[in-house]
Every structure is written in structure tokens, then in C-alpha cells.
Design a protein around this motif. Sequence first.
Motif, short mmCIF file in Angstrom:
data_model
loop_
_atom_site.label_atom_id
_atom_site.label_comp_id
_atom_site.label_asym_id
_atom_site.label_seq_id
_atom_site.Cartn_x
_atom_site.Cartn_y
_atom_site.Cartn_z
N ASN A 47 -37.75 32.03 -27.05
CA ASN A 47 -37.70 33.55 -26.71
C ASN A 47 -36.97 33.25 -25.23
O ASN A 47 -36.60 32.47 -24.64
CB ASN A 47 -38.80 34.35 -26.50
N GLN A 48 -36.48 34.71 -25.03
CA GLN A 48 -35.61 34.78 -23.76
C GLN A 48 -36.30 34.44 -22.57
O GLN A 48 -35.71 33.48 -21.80
CB GLN A 48 -35.25 36.39 -23.42
N GLU A 49 -37.70 34.48 -22.40
CA GLU A 49 -38.41 34.31 -21.13
C GLU A 49 -38.58 32.57 -21.06
O GLU A 49 -38.19 31.92 -19.92
CB GLU A 49 -39.78 34.73 -21.14
N LEU A 50 -38.74 31.87 -22.36
CA LEU A 50 -38.78 30.56 -22.36
C LEU A 50 -37.48 29.97 -22.15
O LEU A 50 -37.20 28.83 -21.01
CB LEU A 50 -39.59 30.26 -23.70
N LEU A 51 -36.50 30.44 -22.66
CA LEU A 51 -35.09 29.95 -22.48
C LEU A 51 -34.71 30.16 -20.88
O LEU A 51 -33.97 28.78 -20.44
CB LEU A 51 -34.38 30.42 -23.29
N GLN A 52 -34.93 31.18 -20.13
CA GLN A 52 -34.55 31.13 -19.07
C GLN A 52 -35.16 30.36 -18.21
O GLN A 52 -34.71 30.02 -17.17
CB GLN A 52 -34.44 32.81 -18.48
N LEU A 97 -33.63 26.88 -17.80
CA LEU A 97 -31.99 27.00 -17.31
C LEU A 97 -32.13 27.39 -15.85
O LEU A 97 -32.83 28.17 -15.57
CB LEU A 97 -31.31 28.17 -18.11
N HIS A 98 -30.93 27.06 -15.10
CA HIS A 98 -30.77 27.19 -13.64
C HIS A 98 -29.44 27.82 -13.58
O HIS A 98 -28.44 27.62 -13.88
CB HIS A 98 -30.52 25.78 -12.99
N ARG A 99 -29.69 29.27 -13.05
CA ARG A 99 -28.46 29.92 -12.81
C ARG A 99 -27.48 29.29 -11.44
O ARG A 99 -28.27 28.68 -10.63
CB ARG A 99 -28.98 31.42 -12.45
#
Length: 661
Positions: A25-30, A33-35
Amino acid sequence: MEHAQEHETCHEQTQRYCVERPVYNQELLQGQLHRRERTPQTLRQKIAHSCRCSSKKAKSHLYSFLPILKWLPRYPVKEYLLGDIISGISTGVMQLPQGLAYALLAAVPPVFGLYSSFYPVFLYTFFGTSKHISIGTFAVISMMVGGVAVRQVPDEMVSVGHNSTNVTDSFEYYNARDAKRVQVAVTLAFLSGVIQLCLGLLRFGFVAIYLTEPLVRGFTTAAAVHVFTSQLKYLLGIKTNRYSGPLSVVYSIAAVLSKITTTNIAALIVGLTCIVLLLIGKEINLRFKKKLPVPIPMEIIVELIALGICNSVGSFFQSFSVTCSMSRSLVQESTGGKTQIAGALSSIMVLLVLVAVGYLFEPLPQTVLAAIVMVNLKGMFKQFGDIAHFWRTSKIELAIWVVAFVASLFLGLDYGLLTAVAFAVITVIYRTQSPQYRILGQIPDTDIYCDVEEYEEVKEYPGIKIFQANASLYFANSESYTGALKKKTGVDPCAILAARRKAQKRHAREIKAANQLRKKAVLKLVNSSTNDVEASVKHEIANDELPVNGKNASVQDTSPDEHEHFVEPKTNIHSLILDFTPVNFVDSVGAKTLKSIIKEYKEVGVHVCIASCSGPVINELTRLNFFDNTVTRELLFHSIHDAVLACQVKDRSASQPNSDL
């Protein structure tokens, strides 16, 4: 060889797409990841960067201002020169008659058409970026300029100091009128150029995307009707006033019909003869264009036949003429034009005419030029075939074509174009306001999801509905989105909640009625003197049960689970997935609608999640304060398949305690 091809084909057919990864889901994927760190520039830094100059930047700006400095030093002489020469001559042959005639469409003397065919074309060689287009006079623009010139300087406005009867027929009158109309045309050209420069600096060229092909074709077809109508009086040798603005076509036809009895037979014969010759010449050019180095200049061979007629048909020399051509760019490219050199050569041909033999083209019969106009409109009139084409392919594009044609025909080219553009914008709004809605299902053993109504192999997951709309979610279509969602899924939370409230009220009334019956029974039994009846009543009170709605219901409140089972309508859907793949943006109304959908379906036990939501849309939802304690980023999934797997796990975990019981 055949065996190798079969092996390769078989290998392509057996390729597998295998990926094993967690359900994101979006929260797990973010979280994984490192912006990238980006330091925003201040206004001062942006201004300093834009004002910073370097040799590379200066060179780039110079090339953008004078593109000839970039392509001319690299010009391949051996490959391009011959093609450009032939193309320049061919285009110049067309420029001459069109320049003369389009000037008269613009209500100015013919020589100004030659000016317009020389200076802009020559300047475009230095400043233009396109290699193939032919700059010069254009029928539609010329008609629009002429409409303004006639409106600002009508025949009745001009006075040269004589009485009205003499002025109308005097040479001074025509000179004064033409001089004022030239001033209007020049001023209009200057203002339009300034506006174009400003729009170019502001990068405002994107407005051209609203000039769709159906709009342009409908508009140019209407322009062809305008031009054809304006030439009828010249073909017939009839004198009528010139009309512009709304309903000018109707007025022109009415004026011609009112004087049809004064038709000049000689002019009509000459005009029809020229039309036949021009059609034959164009057919020859079309069929043998690959064998002919230069197209046969039938227009000029015919503006020369007219010179011989001038000595005997003096009545043809009383006014100016109009012509039309939409194909110079096509001729320039099809005859081998490679660069702007072709345009420069065509402008040089016009210059030679201006300084050498231009006087020969001045006293041309109007009926001959009218014939040239009408024949050159042949290609534009073929665009009426677009009606059948768009009827088969797109009703909306057909509507754009018809509106552009009708509005331009009856309102005039200027107001007609504005009306057509406005209608085209409305069709865009209509398409986004009334999109197509689909329920998706899975192609077995894949992560590919398609319309369940389109393919037989596509299957839905039990208890899961996947809903897709091929448009963005905003104020214009939010209500239709919600309505289609309820209709396609078969689940209307408002209807379910209303049914529940109705069932609860009915259940409460039944309980109340049962209590009243019990009280009446107790009072009746207390007043009875029979011991058997009294014992029976006591036994009945002890049991404390009475039949309700065909069942034995306790007078006391039932347990919550029993109450829910008894009165609340149920749905066989536990999860709803909204596919946001086609969604490009969401506004505040769309975000509120989406939040309301999640809340309403949650109240009836349906879990809502969003799949394939793009990064810009997520950022918009964040700015719109869409996410909070109840609506979190856990509802967002990277793909439809991620959302489906998560919903299946959630449903199993929710039903596991019940199965243990």
C-alpha cells in the motif's frame, strides 16, 4: 530457416512474467523509498539564474531568434538545392495569382497582395523554423481582414468633395476609399502582429490545441462557401454591394438573385470556359505530378488569356476579384522543397513581377479570377464528405464540425470561429462530465484486469468490486461518479441505511405491540376468577414470550447480534476498489466526494480502497487535507492486484473468529 522462425515465435509465446514481492500500500511503499532532497530556489535566485549569461546561452537565444544561422551553414547544397529551386518556382507560380486575388478579398488594391506575398515570405526565410510551410496570403484571413475594412470604411463614408452622384462614379472616390481601407488593413496587421508577439513571449501557443481538426475543417468549409458566394456576382457580371458580418452569405445570395436578370452572358461564358480549362489543368497536374518537374500554371495561362479579352470586353474591368488556395504548403513539400530556401525563391519570383511585369496583371477580367477562385475551392468543398466520416467514427466530432460550419456560415468567420472554439471546449467538459464507467475483473492467473462486460474470460473475485471511470474526479462529474458507483456495484449505502432504520422502527413497533398485548392479557387474567386460567396466565408470564412476526420473540431487548440479524439488510460485498489509473486530477469537490464514499460504505460494512493513484493526484489529495485519522494512506495501493490481495487477506482475518465459533 522456417524452423528457426517457429522456434523464435514459440519462445516469444512461452515467455513468463514472474514477480514475487510484498503487497504494497502507499504507506508501506513510501516507508521503503527515500525521497531526493531538493532545495527550493528563492525568487531572487530564480531571477539571478534567468539573468545569468553565458556564451552557450547567448548562442541558443541567437539561434532561436534567427534560425537561419543554425541551418544555413549546414545546408547540403547537392542534396537540397535542386529540390528547393523546383519547389520555389512551383510555389511562386501559385503565389502570384493568389496574392493578387487575396488582396481583393481583403478589400485592398491588388498590388498590396503582391507586397504581402513578398515581404512576409522573405522575412520568414530568416526567422521561420518550419521547413515546409508556405507563408503568404490566405483566403480565410484575407476575408476576415476585408470584413473589418468594409465595416470600418463602407462606401457611404468616403467623400472627396463632390456631390454624391459624381463621387460614386469618380476615380478620386475609389482612390480615397482604397487608401482608407489600406490604412485599416495595415493597422490591423500591425496590431495582430503585436498580439502574436506578446502571445509568443508568454508561450500562449497552447490555445491552438482547441482548434481541433473537425473544427478547422468545418470552419474552412464555411469559408469556402463565403468565398464562392462572393464570386457569383463576378462570374455572372452582376453589380451588387459587398456584405460582411452575420448573415452576409444570405444577403449576398439575395442580392445576386434580385439582379439575376442583368447577367452578362459574355462574362458567364468566359468564366465557365476558364472553369473547364482550370479543372482540366488541375487534373493533369494531379495525375502526372511525379513526371512533371513543375506544375502547369493554369491560373497564369488563363490571368494571360484574359489579357487578350481585355481589348474587346471592357465591361469586365470595373472592379477587383477574389481567389482562394489552401494548398501552397502541400505543393512546396510535394515538389521537393526541403528548407526555407524554397520560400525565398518563391518570394523572389513575386519581386520580379512587382518590379518588371506587374502592370500586366492589373486589368484582369473579374469573371476569369472568379473562375480561378471557384476551381481552387474544389478541395475545400470535398470536406463535406467529413459529415459521413464523422457520423461513423465520432458523433461529438461531427457536432463540432457542424457547429463550426453553421456558425461560420451565418455569423461570419470571426464570430463563427469564436463560437466553434467555445463549443469545442464545452464538448471537452461534456466528455469529462459523462465518462464511461466499468466494473473490472481478473483474467485468470494474471494480474491483468479488464471490463467484465467486454470479455467472457474475465472473472470477478467473490465479495470484491473493482470500479473504474475513464475521467478525472472533479466538481462537474462528482455526482455522476457516485451514482454510477452505486449502480454498477449494486450497493447503495444510503438505501441500505434507510432500510435498516425502517426495519429498526418496525421491530420497535412490534416489540411495543407485543408489550401492550401482554399487559392486556395480564389484566384480563388477573380479573378472572378461574384458577385454571390464573395458573395458565402465571405460566405464560413466567415464560415471558409471545409470538412476534411469525416467530417467538422475547419482550425484552434482544442481543445486538440477534437484533442485527433480524432487522438489518446485508450485502454480499465486503470490499470496494476504486481504480484511479485514468484519474489525472482531483479538486476539492472530488476529494470530499471520495471521502464521503469511503465513510458511507464503511457504515454498511464495505471496505473501500484506492488503486493505481498517481503521484501528482496523491499530492493533490494531501494538499486538500484528504488524509486524516479515519482515511489513511493505507487505503492507497500501488496496483489493482495489490488492493485485491489485501482485501482478500482482510476478509479472511475478519471472518476467522466467526469460523472458530
